[in-house]
Scaffold this motif. Structure first.
Motif, PDB file in Angstrom:
ATOM      1  N   LYS A  29      36.199  31.621  79.283  1.00  0.00           N
ATOM      2  CA  LYS A  29      36.536  31.534  78.705  1.00  0.00           C
ATOM      3  C   LYS A  29      36.998  30.004  79.156  1.00  0.00           C
ATOM      4  N   VAL A  30      36.674  29.354  78.093  1.00  0.00           N
ATOM      5  CA  VAL A  30      37.214  27.585  77.447  1.00  0.00           C
ATOM      6  C   VAL A  30      38.263  26.735  76.932  1.00  0.00           C
ATOM      7  N   LYS A  31      38.627  25.723  77.938  1.00  0.00           N
ATOM      8  CA  LYS A  31      39.799  24.553  77.458  1.00  0.00           C
ATOM      9  C   LYS A  31      39.153  24.295  76.579  1.00  0.00           C
ATOM     10  N   ILE A  32      39.972  24.022  75.466  1.00  0.00           N
ATOM     11  CA  ILE A  32      38.972  23.116  74.291  1.00  0.00           C
ATOM     12  C   ILE A  32      39.163  22.077  74.149  1.00  0.00           C
ATOM     13  N   GLY A 120      42.588  26.104  68.449  1.00  0.00           N
ATOM     14  CA  GLY A 120      44.139  26.336  69.851  1.00  0.00           C
ATOM     15  C   GLY A 120      43.448  25.187  70.844  1.00  0.00           C
ATOM     16  N   GLU A 121      44.278  25.885  71.764  1.00  0.00           N
ATOM     17  CA  GLU A 121      43.824  24.871  73.540  1.00  0.00           C
ATOM     18  C   GLU A 121      42.641  25.773  74.122  1.00  0.00           C
ATOM     19  N   TYR A 122      42.609  26.899  73.740  1.00  0.00           N
ATOM     20  CA  TYR A 122      41.732  27.854  74.048  1.00  0.00           C
ATOM     21  C   TYR A 122      40.978  28.946  73.620  1.00  0.00           C
ATOM     22  N   TYR A 123      39.591  29.830  74.258  1.00  0.00           N
ATOM     23  CA  TYR A 123      38.868  30.080  73.640  1.00  0.00           C
ATOM     24  C   TYR A 123      38.233  31.617  74.564  1.00  0.00           C
ATOM     25  N   VAL A 124      38.489  32.426  74.099  1.00  0.00           N
ATOM     26  CA  VAL A 124      37.234  33.087  75.230  1.00  0.00           C
ATOM     27  C   VAL A 124      36.321  33.853  74.174  1.00  0.00           C
ATOM     28  N   GLY A 125      34.931  33.847  74.822  1.00  0.00           N
ATOM     29  CA  GLY A 125      33.886  34.419  74.093  1.00  0.00           C
ATOM     30  C   GLY A 125      32.951  35.018  74.676  1.00  0.00           C
ATOM     31  N   GLU A 126      31.688  35.360  74.591  1.00  0.00           N
ATOM     32  CA  GLU A 126      30.764  35.489  75.110  1.00  0.00           C
ATOM     33  C   GLU A 126      29.742  34.503  75.289  1.00  0.00           C
ATOM     34  N   ASP A 127      29.062  34.925  76.427  1.00  0.00           N
ATOM     35  CA  ASP A 127      28.051  33.943  77.084  1.00  0.00           C
ATOM     36  C   ASP A 127      27.258  33.382  76.367  1.00  0.00           C
ATOM     37  N   ARG A 128      26.830  34.336  75.377  1.00  0.00           N
ATOM     38  CA  ARG A 128      25.395  34.190  74.787  1.00  0.00           C
ATOM     39  C   ARG A 128      25.496  33.034  73.733  1.00  0.00           C
ATOM     40  N   LYS A 308      39.937  11.099  64.999  1.00  0.00           N
ATOM     41  CA  LYS A 308      40.959  12.278  66.016  1.00  0.00           C
ATOM     42  C   LYS A 308      42.271  12.589  66.121  1.00  0.00           C
ATOM     43  N   ILE A 309      42.981  13.200  65.895  1.00  0.00           N
ATOM     44  CA  ILE A 309      43.950  13.428  65.637  1.00  0.00           C
ATOM     45  C   ILE A 309      44.334  14.390  66.421  1.00  0.00           C
ATOM     46  N   PRO A 310      45.575  14.803  66.757  1.00  0.00           N
ATOM     47  CA  PRO A 310      46.253  15.445  67.881  1.00  0.00           C
ATOM     48  C   PRO A 310      46.266  16.618  67.054  1.00  0.00           C
ATOM     49  N   LEU A 311      45.926  18.080  67.682  1.00  0.00           N
ATOM     50  CA  LEU A 311      45.739  19.578  67.055  1.00  0.00           C
ATOM     51  C   LEU A 311      47.759  19.443  65.781  1.00  0.00           C
ATOM     52  N   GLU A 312      48.744  19.143  66.354  1.00  0.00           N
ATOM     53  CA  GLU A 312      49.953  19.331  65.894  1.00  0.00           C
ATOM     54  C   GLU A 312      50.354  18.500  64.731  1.00  0.00           C
ATOM     55  N   ASN A 313      49.320  17.636  64.382  1.00  0.00           N
ATOM     56  CA  ASN A 313      49.455  16.971  63.548  1.00  0.00           C
ATOM     57  C   ASN A 313      48.319  17.485  62.304  1.00  0.00           C
ATOM     58  N   PHE A 314      47.575  18.882  62.661  1.00  0.00           N
ATOM     59  CA  PHE A 314      46.755  18.699  61.129  1.00  0.00           C
ATOM     60  C   PHE A 314      47.394  18.670  60.114  1.00  0.00           C
ATOM     61  N   GLN A 315      48.382  18.559  59.317  1.00  0.00           N
ATOM     62  CA  GLN A 315      48.881  17.920  58.023  1.00  0.00           C
ATOM     63  C   GLN A 315      48.116  16.626  58.079  1.00  0.00           C
ATOM     64  N   ILE A 316      48.753  15.357  59.083  1.00  0.00           N
ATOM     65  CA  ILE A 316      48.024  14.305  58.530  1.00  0.00           C
ATOM     66  C   ILE A 316      46.201  14.465  58.113  1.00  0.00           C
ATOM     67  N   LYS A 332      34.453  12.686  59.268  1.00  0.00           N
ATOM     68  CA  LYS A 332      34.525  13.781  60.117  1.00  0.00           C
ATOM     69  C   LYS A 332      35.448  13.481  61.167  1.00  0.00           C
ATOM     70  N   THR A 333      36.861  14.995  61.504  1.00  0.00           N
ATOM     71  CA  THR A 333      37.789  14.412  61.995  1.00  0.00           C
ATOM     72  C   THR A 333      37.732  15.125  63.267  1.00  0.00           C
ATOM     73  N   ILE A 334      38.161  15.158  63.839  1.00  0.00           N
ATOM     74  CA  ILE A 334      38.426  16.301  65.098  1.00  0.00           C
ATOM     75  C   ILE A 334      39.677  15.982  65.764  1.00  0.00           C
ATOM     76  N   LEU A 335      40.370  17.933  65.734  1.00  0.00           N
ATOM     77  CA  LEU A 335      41.537  18.137  65.549  1.00  0.00           C
ATOM     78  C   LEU A 335      41.592  18.248  67.700  1.00  0.00           C
ATOM     79  N   VAL A 336      42.302  17.349  67.822  1.00  0.00           N
ATOM     80  CA  VAL A 336      42.054  17.022  69.537  1.00  0.00           C
ATOM     81  C   VAL A 336      43.265  18.596  70.126  1.00  0.00           C
ATOM     82  N   SER A 337      42.644  18.917  70.630  1.00  0.00           N
ATOM     83  CA  SER A 337      43.724  20.517  71.508  1.00  0.00           C
ATOM     84  C   SER A 337      44.770  19.337  72.727  1.00  0.00           C
ATOM     85  N   ASP A 338      44.370  18.801  73.054  1.00  0.00           N
ATOM     86  CA  ASP A 338      45.018  18.180  74.289  1.00  0.00           C
ATOM     87  C   ASP A 338      45.202  16.460  73.712  1.00  0.00           C
TER      88      ASP A 338
END
Length: 342
Positions: A29-32, A120-128, A308-316, A332-338
């Motif tokens: 589990k990763v906090k993005i 999103g705020e979190y992601y769960v995936g396989e360790d590989r 770098k733009i907050p996730l909730e402001n994705f439309q911008i 390149k734009t990063i949507l930052v989860s926090d």
């Protein structure tokens, strides 16, 4: 948690969704921290590519491990990681041959397309599919490891030699990464771009940068020792027919940008008589480890992150990157989860 969901009515919406939980012993589990906006995401929004409805989009992501399954040994809580979104079943015919990039269940495994992604705020995936980041690598550079893996995949198959000339069509994020790697391998690297902002970025990397209409055959011969190009990368996705007259004998054409509506008419006799090769590369094939290693010695990658733009402001962010705009004022734009990360 909050996430960007591709809805059944083909809209991207900021919604409350259930926070993912560890389900298997090899889950992580990763906090993005954040996820880069990819051309694939824009193609889905424009109807050029398919994504399953009610899917969390996004795939170019990095974050911090907050929980691990009982069998996870290669990653521990607190590690900073980059996530490989080009995932695969491991059991089909192609996976068992080692050709995981051609997995028969590909669409069901790809993050943001057939499996929940990382907008999103979190992601769960396989360790590989998790790769630990060195402490010295900043988030911005790490976010470009996945796009760099895609680029290394095509660079490797193009087999650029030191005496060769390269043309890169387009100077968006992928085009600039291709230019960066090709410049290290080739004799001369030339780029095209229509927008002033991205032209300036390309000028810091390529030997020459032209608006497409200015790159005539006469100009190519002038700057390239009287010869056409040995390798042409189409990082836009619909320029091969335009570029074909610029490829030399024995040259390689490499399509990259995704546009399933584009068709390119060729004459097989010319491929035979001139020895021209069209290289289809498929998805990135076990390239994340190579890309991570490569990125460790490329601090300039961080310069490609312009927003770098907050996730909730994705439309911008999406408005800034719309391909209908001639001069996009971003790379390149990063949507930052926090938002605390910004």
């Amino acid at each position: 948690m909050k996430a960007l969901v591709w809805t059944e009515n083909r809209q991207l919406e900021y919604q409350n969704v259930k926070e993912p939980e560890i389900q298997k012993r090899n889950n992580v589990k990763v906090k993005i921290y954040g996820t880069g906006i990819c051309g694939t995401d824009l193609n889905v929004l424009q109807g050029k590519m398919y994504a399953a409805p009610n899917m969390i989009m996004g795939h170019e992501s990095v974050g911090v491990v907050v929980e691990v399954g009982a069998n996870v040994r290669n990653i521990t809580v607190g590690d900073r990681v980059v996530i490989d979104p080009t995932q695969f079943c491991g059991t089909c015919y192609y996976c068992r041959k080692g050709l995981t990039c051609y997995c028969e269940e590909f669409d069901d495994w790809q993050l943001g397309i057939g499996a929940h992604g990382t907008f999103g705020e979190y992601y769960v995936g396989e360790d590989r599919f998790m790769y630990k980041l060195p402490d010295s690598m900043e988030w911005e550079r790490a976010t470009l490891i996945e796009p760099l893996a895609c680029v290394l995949n095509v660079i490797e198959k193009a087999n650029i030699r030191p005496d060769e000339s390269v043309l890169v069509l387009g100077s968006g994020p992928i085009g600039l990464l291709v230019q960066l790697m090709a410049r290290k391998l080739s004799r001369i690297t030339v780029a095209t771009e229509i927008g002033a902002f991205r032209t300036e970025a390309a000028k810091k990397i390529a030997n020459y940068v032209y608006p497409p209409q200015s790159l005539t055959i006469e100009e190519v011969l002038r700057i390239n020792q009287g010869r056409k190009f040995d390798v042409i990368f189409d990082a836009i996705g619909n320029q091969l027919e335009w570029a074909y007259p610029l490829i030399g004998k024995g040259g390689r054409l490499v399509p990259m940008g995704f546009d399933h509506t584009y068709q390119f008419t060729i004459k097989p006799f010319e491929l035979l008589s001139k020895g021209i090769t069209i290289i289809g590369t498929g998805e990135a094939h076990h390239m994340m480890e190579k890309a991570l290693s490569c990125a460790m010695d490329l601090p300039e990658l961080s310069n490609l992150i312009t927003d770098k733009i907050p996730l909730e402001n994705f439309q911008i962010a999406l408005e800034n990157l719309q391909t209908k705009k001639v001069d996009i004022q971003s790379i390149k734009t990063i949507l930052v989860s926090d938002s605390n990360y910004i």
